[in-house]
Enzyme design. Structure first.
Site, PDB file in Angstrom:
ATOM      1  N   LYS A 247      -3.612   0.812  -3.175  1.00  0.00           N
ATOM      2  CA  LYS A 247      -3.361  -0.852  -2.872  1.00  0.00           C
ATOM      3  C   LYS A 247      -3.047  -1.317  -4.061  1.00  0.00           C
ATOM      4  O   LYS A 247      -3.729  -1.420  -5.117  1.00  0.00           O
ATOM      5  CB  LYS A 247      -4.418  -1.481  -2.509  1.00  0.00           C
TER       6      LYS A 247
ATOM      7  N   VAL B 154       0.800  -1.084   0.101  1.00  0.00           N
ATOM      8  CA  VAL B 154       0.029  -0.237  -0.070  1.00  0.00           C
ATOM      9  C   VAL B 154       1.057   1.211  -0.083  1.00  0.00           C
ATOM     10  O   VAL B 154       1.932   1.328   0.748  1.00  0.00           O
ATOM     11  CB  VAL B 154      -0.831   0.039   1.165  1.00  0.00           C
TER      12      VAL B 154
ATOM     13  N   ASP C 254     -13.105 -10.469   8.419  1.00  0.00           N
ATOM     14  CA  ASP C 254     -11.818 -10.367   8.643  1.00  0.00           C
ATOM     15  C   ASP C 254     -11.701  -9.015   9.682  1.00  0.00           C
ATOM     16  O   ASP C 254     -10.669  -8.094   9.232  1.00  0.00           O
ATOM     17  CB  ASP C 254     -10.694 -10.208   7.515  1.00  0.00           C
TER      18      ASP C 254
HETATM   19  O1  ACK Z   1      -1.261   0.044   9.916  1.00  0.00           O
HETATM   20  P1  ACK Z   1      -0.944   0.894   8.789  1.00  0.00           P
HETATM   21  O2  ACK Z   1      -0.057   1.926   9.010  1.00  0.00           O
HETATM   22  O3  ACK Z   1      -2.271   1.145   8.142  1.00  0.00           O
HETATM   23  O4  ACK Z   1      -0.680  -0.122   7.818  1.00  0.00           O
HETATM   24  C1  ACK Z   1      -1.409  -0.605   6.859  1.00  0.00           C
HETATM   25  C2  ACK Z   1      -0.864  -0.648   5.580  1.00  0.00           C
HETATM   26  O5  ACK Z   1      -1.328   0.385   4.864  1.00  0.00           O
HETATM   27  C3  ACK Z   1      -1.205  -2.033   4.797  1.00  0.00           C
HETATM   28  O6  ACK Z   1      -2.469  -2.325   4.841  1.00  0.00           O
HETATM   29  C4  ACK Z   1      -2.105   1.329   5.623  1.00  0.00           C
HETATM   30  N1  ACK Z   1      -3.352   1.627   5.114  1.00  0.00           N
HETATM   31  C5  ACK Z   1      -4.208   0.936   4.368  1.00  0.00           C
HETATM   32  N2  ACK Z   1      -5.080   1.761   3.565  1.00  0.00           N
HETATM   33  C6  ACK Z   1      -5.003   3.026   4.191  1.00  0.00           C
HETATM   34  C7  ACK Z   1      -5.582   4.170   3.784  1.00  0.00           C
HETATM   35  N3  ACK Z   1      -6.402   4.248   3.196  1.00  0.00           N
HETATM   36  N4  ACK Z   1      -4.877   5.336   4.411  1.00  0.00           N
HETATM   37  C8  ACK Z   1      -3.799   5.012   5.387  1.00  0.00           C
HETATM   38  N5  ACK Z   1      -3.071   4.109   5.435  1.00  0.00           N
HETATM   39  C9  ACK Z   1      -3.639   2.869   4.970  1.00  0.00           C
HETATM   40  C10 ACK Z   1      -2.354   0.590   6.925  1.00  0.00           C
END
Ligand code: ACK
Length: 824
Positions: free
Chosen positions: A533, A519, A630
């Protein structure tokens, strides 16, 4: 030296006498027995005590009533709020005396009367007694020593800041007496504070909190069942009953406790907040049970005249239909106090109609008129005929509704609830009522030519693009019919745009690894932040999840679901573009020692409620019935204001029609969050999400992971641990120790209780998400939870899971979603 000794002896004597007096209690005050400082007057059942007290951090002394049976002195009534006894010296000779005129007089050390009850009538044999309700009364004792049951004076008629059970709050229309609460100046100073809590009888009576002459919060008018603005006032509350009495002699609100051994009251605190407290023997302290002002929309007139406040919207203020912001610049800057103005003035000549609003907290009724006998139709006609009428509503909602309530002049302080509240009919010029349709018609016809042109050119572009996409999809090796619909409703991003936004997918932009690939954080040209993603090219499973996510989330919109902005499908590339959540995922907060400190209970509670609403939407309110499969802390993202948004729909499944449960031999989800019937038998339903939600809820309270939970005294997992604590009356021990000590214990215990109901072994014993939302938002009675599913701990879970199940992922960590293919 002699005088020093004499002083010392006098001091000692006075000290000894005061010590003796401390233990001396009276049962009545009469002409021969005044109440002296150091003595107390105790109610017959021993619930309350009247005496002299000094608040913490104060050197002033007051006469007051407090609970006798609890260890924390909680003063419920004060006599001389504005005339304290200045020092201990002058108060030591103070006394409360019942005079022959049948009045109580508080006399200070110099013999001056500093407070007195008003003279009503003089009787031959008056006595003052403290009743077990906390009411200090003056009454007549007849010759046979039997009390005549009519009070010459009672403290319940002159409340302080606490509303006790049995105390009337409101007006005696015959005597003109107005009983209302006045806050203390501060928690150490009982003098009259800035706030009052009273019944406002201008128009249809409504309970309000006021600061001076300004309204701060309205409970709304009484609608036969409750105050219109307090949906969690439920008539069948097991804990207290309440009623609103309105007749030609009096108008008041009163409540009584169902179980008189419970100690509870309503209090107006020195910040003007009305709260209900319950004494907890277990906590040995007061636990806040309810607070009247619950969200921003409860701030009086936040959105100004003809504005409406809906906490589910962002921003929360909007203009009523047919109205527009009076000061558009201020309005856009979230300064709403100027409110809204009519777009078209009322015709007042038969050319007006009404628009119906549902789920409304009725507007301020100070400019209202009401009639208890009229029907709703008569009410409507009355409003149509009266040019200054701006809206009408039913007065009493019971039995299909009766009576008429009419607003004249303005509508102010109107709030929209998600599902409670009343109907309100707002008057508009008829031209405004048809405007929506007419405008569409005009736009349609005037742009018809342009549309034809546009359609032609768009068809050409789409045809070209589809040709291009087909090429990419053919190489995936699967058909795309089922995603096509969803995709076609999603904006398509050009790969160059995404590459530019993410610095060519640079490592510095990489946020982490999601369900099916990396991501990245990105910024579009206009400044909008996005999260992208990107499907790992070699991942076949990822492709399924990508497809699934597009189908599930493309058409969903809810403030607690992460918003999918679009997708990108070009050649081998598959990407999903989301709004960026600046606070990332919830697990970064709750499972981190430092960051969890910043997450105080009110925020956690708000997050719990937000997740619950998001899941409810998936289960019930969206067009498809979706099981997420999930739910876990790492799939809850937090925006800049820490609002929770459910993400990652790669494993979600939708149900149609009457389908409620399904079985799979491909178990997907995350250990620790999977329900027993799903992990073991592959059975999933909305109730398996409820189970995961319950685990998440307990994790949010405790800041501990269910999976991997260790306790020195037992081998239970977090669920078993929580269940034991709740049963032993030690529920608050579950709370993350880094949360500030000052949290709302009843909210925490209630949330824990709800969490345990969600993780019941039998899916039928788990509540629906709708019940969860209701239980979190109200004080309905909760059933007793049984032992949770997967109570015993992780060894058991792992053994059960892994017998007959092989995981297709070898690298599964605690938090990793797994796919387990059943060996059955
Ligand atoms: O826990 P995090 O920092 O927040 O690490 C995961 C990572 O990407 C893999 O899923 C972050 N993430 C996912 N979608 C988003 C989003 N829409 N905005 C910000 N962070 C995101 C997620």
């Amino acid at each position: 030296m002699a005088s020093y000794c004499l002083n010392f002896v006098l001091c000692l004597l006075s000290f000894m006498s005061s010590q003796l007096l401390v233990s001396f209690s009276l049962s009545i005050i009469n002409a021969t027995h005044p109440l002296k400082d150091g003595e107390t007057l105790v109610s017959a059942g021993g619930n309350f005590e009247l005496g002299f007290f000094t608040p913490d951090n104060s050197d002033k002394r007051y006469l007051g009533i407090w609970y006798k049976k609890i260890p924390i002195q909680t003063v419920v009534w004060v006599a001389n709020r504005e005339e304290p006894l200045e020092t201990l010296v002058s108060s030591s000779a103070a006394m409360l005396k019942l005079t022959s005129r049948s009045v109580l007089e508080l006399i200070n050390g110099t013999g001056a009367v500093i407070w007195t009850t008003n003279v009503t009538r003089t009787v031959k044999n008056p006595v003052a007694e403290l009743l077990d309700s906390g009411n200090l009364v003056i009454k007549e004792m007849d010759d046979d020593q039997i009390y005549v049951d009519s009070y010459l004076w009672q403290s319940f008629d002159f409340p302080s800041h606490i509303h006790l059970p049995g105390m009337k709050l409101g007006k005696d229309l015959v005597s003109g007496l107005d009983r209302y609460l006045t806050s203390w100046s501060s928690s150490d100073d009982p003098s009259l504070g800035s706030y009052t809590h009273r019944l406002d009888c201008r128009g249809s009576p409504q309970l309000v909190v006021m600061k001076g002459q300004m309204e701060q919060y309205r409970y709304g008018p009484w609608n036969g069942v409750r105050f219109s603005g307090v949906p969690n006032m439920k008539p069948n509350n097991p804990f207290y009953t309440f009623k609103f009495v309105m007749n030609s002699k009096e108008i008041y609100y009163i409540y009584e406790l169902v179980n008189t051994s419970v100690i509870s009251h309503r209090m107006l605190n020195s910040d003007g907040v009305m709260q209900r407290f319950v004494w907890s023997d277990h906590v040995q302290g007061w636990v806040m049970y309810l607070t009247a002002q619950s969200d921003n929309c409860d701030t009086y007139s936040l959105c100004g005249k003809f504005g409406s406040c809906n906490i589910a919207n962002s921003p929360e203020c909007g203009c009523l239909k047919g109205f527009e912001p009076k000061s558009p610049n201020d309005w856009n800057a979230r300064e709403w106090s100027d409110g809204c103005a009519r777009k078209t003035t009322l015709s007042c000549n038969g050319g007006d109609g009404f628009i119906k609003y549902t789920h409304v907290k009725l507007p301020d009724t100070q400019n209202s008129w009401y009639n208890t006998n009229m029907s709703l139709d008569e009410c409507r006609n009355k409003c149509l005929l009266n040019c200054s009428c701006v809206a009408y509503s039913t007065l009493d909602v019971r039995a299909g509704g009766s009576g008429c309530l009419i607003w004249t002049d303005v509508l102010i302080d109107l709030k929209i609830f998600p599902d409670n509240g009343q109907d309100l009919y707002v008057k508009l010029n008829a031209s405004e009522l048809g405007k929506g349709k007419r405008r569409i018609w005009m736009i349609l016809s005037s742009t018809f030519g342009a549309v034809i042109l546009l359609v032609l050119s768009t068809t050409l572009i789409l045809w070209k693009k589809r040709q291009f996409r087909r090429k990419g999809k053919a190489s995936d090796g699967y058909t795309v019919n089922d995603t096509e619909n969803a995709e076609s409703e999603l904006p398509l991003f050009d790969i160059d745009v995404i590459a530019q936004a993410t610095n060519n997918f640079s490592d510095t932009n990489r946020l982490g690894e999601g369900g099916f690939g990396p991501v990245y954080k990105g910024m579009l040209k206009g400044g909008q932040e996005i999260a992208v993603k990107r499907l790992a090219k070699e991942s076949r499973q990822g492709l399924d999840e990508f497809k699934n996510e597009v189908i599930c989330i493309a058409k969903l919109q809810h403030r607690n679901l992460v918003k999918l902005l679009g997708c990108c499908i070009e050649g081998e590339e598959r990407m999903l573009v989301y709004e960026y959540m600046s606070n990332k995922s919830l697990n970064l907060f709750i499972f981190d020692d430092m960051r969890s400190k910043s997450l105080e209970w009110p925020k956690r509670f708000q997050i719990i409620k937000g997740i619950a609403r998001g899941v409810l939407y998936l289960h019930q309110d969206s067009r498809l019935r979706i099981v997420h499969r999930d739910l876990k802390a790492s799939n809850i993202l937090l925006d800049s204001e820490m609002n929770p948004k459910i993400s990652d729909f790669g494993m979600a499944r939708s149900f149609e029609g009457n389908e409620y449960e399904a079985q799979t031999n491909k178990v997907v989800g995350t250990y620790g969050y999977m329900s027993p019937e799903y992990a073991i038998d592959g059975l999933f339903s909305v109730k398996s999400d409820v189970y995961s939600f319950g685990v998440l809820l307990l994790e949010i309270i405790s800041s501990k992971r269910n999976r991997g939970f260790n306790h020195p005294d037992h081998h239970h997992n977090l669920l078993g641990h929580a269940w034991r604590l709740l049963n032993e009356g030690l529920g608050l021990e579950l709370v993350d120790s880094s949360i500030e000590v000052c949290y709302n214990a009843s909210e925490v215990l209630r949330s824990m209780h709800i969490g345990l109901l969600c993780v019941q072994q039998n899916p039928d014993d788990r509540p629906s998400m709708l019940s969860v939302v209701v239980m979190l938002d109200s004080d309905v009675e909760l059933p007793q939870p049984k032992m949770p599913g997967f109570f015993i701990g992780r060894e058991f879970l792992d053994k059960e899971l892994l017998s007959g199940v092989t995981t297709s992922e070898t690298h599964c960590s605690n938090e990793m979603s797994v796919t387990a293919v059943s060996g059955r």
